[in-house]
Design a protein around this motif. Structure first.
Motif, PDB file in Angstrom:
ATOM      1  N   GLY A  13       0.832  -1.199   0.000  1.00 29.54           N
ATOM      2  CA  GLY A  13       0.000   0.000   0.000  1.00 29.54           C
ATOM      3  C   GLY A  13       0.868   1.250   0.000  1.00 29.54           C
ATOM      4  O   GLY A  13       2.086   1.169   0.167  1.00 29.54           O
ATOM      5  N   LYS A  14       0.234   2.378  -0.175  1.00 31.96           N
ATOM      6  CA  LYS A  14       0.979   3.638  -0.223  1.00 31.96           C
ATOM      7  C   LYS A  14       1.680   3.925   1.094  1.00 31.96           C
ATOM      8  O   LYS A  14       2.871   4.286   1.113  1.00 31.96           O
ATOM      9  N   ASN A  15       0.962   3.774   2.198  1.00 33.23           N
ATOM     10  CA  ASN A  15       1.519   4.094   3.517  1.00 33.23           C
ATOM     11  C   ASN A  15       1.828   2.854   4.339  1.00 33.23           C
ATOM     12  O   ASN A  15       2.815   2.824   5.076  1.00 33.23           O
ATOM     13  N   GLU A  44       4.624  -0.278   8.253  1.00 33.58           N
ATOM     14  CA  GLU A  44       4.680   0.925   7.424  1.00 33.58           C
ATOM     15  C   GLU A  44       5.579   0.704   6.206  1.00 33.58           C
ATOM     16  O   GLU A  44       6.550  -0.037   6.263  1.00 33.58           O
ATOM     17  N   ASN A  45       5.216   1.354   5.097  1.00 33.66           N
ATOM     18  CA  ASN A  45       6.024   1.258   3.876  1.00 33.66           C
ATOM     19  C   ASN A  45       7.182   2.243   3.971  1.00 33.66           C
ATOM     20  O   ASN A  45       7.301   3.185   3.198  1.00 33.66           O
ATOM     21  N   LEU A  79      10.516 -13.392  -0.800  1.00 32.74           N
ATOM     22  CA  LEU A  79       9.542 -12.327  -0.642  1.00 32.74           C
ATOM     23  C   LEU A  79       8.836 -12.098  -1.974  1.00 32.74           C
ATOM     24  O   LEU A  79       9.482 -12.005  -3.023  1.00 32.74           O
ATOM     25  N   LEU A  80       7.509 -11.992  -1.921  1.00 31.90           N
ATOM     26  CA  LEU A  80       6.711 -11.840  -3.132  1.00 31.90           C
ATOM     27  C   LEU A  80       5.700 -10.730  -2.934  1.00 31.90           C
ATOM     28  O   LEU A  80       5.047 -10.647  -1.891  1.00 31.90           O
ATOM     29  N   MET A  81       5.582  -9.873  -3.947  1.00 29.30           N
ATOM     30  CA  MET A  81       4.584  -8.797  -3.914  1.00 29.30           C
ATOM     31  C   MET A  81       4.015  -8.570  -5.307  1.00 29.30           C
ATOM     32  O   MET A  81       4.604  -8.981  -6.305  1.00 29.30           O
ATOM     33  N   GLU A  82       2.861  -7.929  -5.368  1.00 30.82           N
ATOM     34  CA  GLU A  82       2.257  -7.576  -6.648  1.00 30.82           C
ATOM     35  C   GLU A  82       2.944  -6.346  -7.222  1.00 30.82           C
ATOM     36  O   GLU A  82       3.515  -5.532  -6.487  1.00 30.82           O
ATOM     37  N   SER A  88       5.557  -0.593  -5.016  1.00 30.38           N
ATOM     38  CA  SER A  88       6.267  -1.872  -4.939  1.00 30.38           C
ATOM     39  C   SER A  88       7.759  -1.689  -5.189  1.00 30.38           C
ATOM     40  O   SER A  88       8.593  -2.342  -4.548  1.00 30.38           O
ATOM     41  N   ARG A  89       8.121  -0.785  -6.109  1.00 30.12           N
ATOM     42  CA  ARG A  89       9.549  -0.534  -6.357  1.00 30.12           C
ATOM     43  C   ARG A  89      10.204   0.141  -5.158  1.00 30.12           C
ATOM     44  O   ARG A  89      11.368  -0.114  -4.830  1.00 30.12           O
TER      45      ARG A  89
END
Length: 353
Positions: A13-15, A44-45, A79-82, A88-89
């Motif tokens: 997510g963004k935050n 938190e991101n 680790l895997l993410m969409e 994501s970057r």
């Protein structure tokens, strides 16, 4: 010693992000948990949030190893993410900055979404999404693709912004045709001029950026030797595809750009095929425009196009085949470090380059 792969699925997510951990089965002592029972953590991101998440994963991994009498070297984290663009970057950068040995995988969101539907989860929350991503990793075992060098990432941002401005300018020109009030027409004309000026300025910056980096400049010089490919087109293709040397054969690069045919056969129904359209749509748009000029000015591609038409293929299908042919030839040119020549980059030469 058999490796045990532990998959951490991350809903980005963004935050804030959510991580879920899927531990594999170990004999009869530990059974794989149901997807809804996987442990999760919201963080938190940020760099601090990523460190917190990794400490949590390390603690769970240590407990898992000790309870099942596993050596630390027999356990491997994935680790895997969409793919969610900048977020994501950004998270990938935080993970690599904290622990460079980890190789975070960014997967096509459409693939994960389709898999998640097969799990038949009744609700749709960030926590369930993270659990579904972890399960996807364990079941599908996606491969890690190295991150493109920074110069390609920067060039991609510049080219995508230019494409965004071009789309906006086209939309404003179309809206201008519907206006009748002179005052509104003047305002719209002024806005279009400003937008066109930004596009021209950004185009010059892209060309300067290519000239300033030897690796990009050398590849662009080779690519523009093919009829129909200009400097800007070559820069956009490089920005979206990345280093051509990452692709070991022509089928890989065709599939990466979504130019591979996708067949549909069902029983006795009529078979038909279409482009898979995976990967960057910007590459396909540029190649579609460039292929028109290439067919006009290159005898090899013109002959290839006309041969497909004579076999009953539609003009659109033949042009898509030319787009794929152009992409595979460009890869062969870069691999062989040779400028374009129909005698060199056709037929069997493409397979061995």
């Amino acid at each position: 010693m058999e490796k045990k792969d532990i998959w951490i699925g991350i809903d980005v997510g963004k935050n804030t992000c959510v991580a879920a951990v899927d531990f594999p089965k170990v004999g009869t002592t530990f059974q794989r948990r149901k997807v809804v029972d996987l442990p999760v953590l919201e963080f938190e991101n940020t760099l601090t949030g990523v460190k917190k998440m990794l400490r949590w994963v390390d603690r769970l991994t240590k407990e898992y190893s000790q309870n099942n009498h596993l050596a630390e070297e027999s356990v491997e984290l994935h680790l895997l993410m969409e793919s969610t663009g900048i977020y994501s970057r950004q998270l990938e950068g935080f993970i690599l900055g904290t622990r460079p040995t980890l190789k975070p995988i960014i997967e096509n969101a459409a693939l994960i979404h389709s898999y998640r539907k097969s799990l038949n989860l009744k609700n749709e929350t960030d926590f369930l999404d993270a659990k579904g991503i972890a399960y996807y990793g364990s079941d599908r075992q996606p491969e890690y693709r190295p991150k493109n060098p920074q110069i390609y990432e920067t060039l991609a941002e510049m080219c995508r912004l230019r494409d965004h401005l071009v789309i906006q300018a086209g939309s404003m020109k179309n809206f201008y045709e519907s206006l009748q009030t002179p005052m509104l027409k003047r305002l719209e004309t002024a806005a279009i001029k400003v937008l066109n000026k930004k596009i021209e300025e950004l185009t010059r910056e892209i060309q300067k950026f290519v000239e300033a980096h030897d690796e990009l400049r050398h590849q662009v010089e080779i690519m523009v030797s093919m009829p129909g490919i200009a400097v800007l087109s070559a820069a956009i293709i490089l920005a979206e595809v990345g280093p051509f040397y990452d692709f070991s054969n022509r089928n890989q690069i065709g599939a990466f750009c979504g130019l591979n045919p996708q067949q549909k056969i069902s029983g006795v129904s009529i078979c038909h095929s279409k482009l898979s359209k995976a990967g960057s749509s910007l590459v396909r748009k540029i190649l579609f425009l460039n292929s028109t000029q290439a067919i006009k000015h290159d005898s090899y591609l013109a002959e290839f196009y006309n041969r497909l038409i004579s076999r009953g293929k539609s003009p659109k299908t033949a042009k898509c085949a030319c787009m794929r042919k152009m992409m595979t030839i460009l890869r062969a040119m870069i691999a062989a470090d040779r400028k374009y020549s129909p005698e060199l980059f056709s037929g069997k030469v493409q397979k061995t380059a």
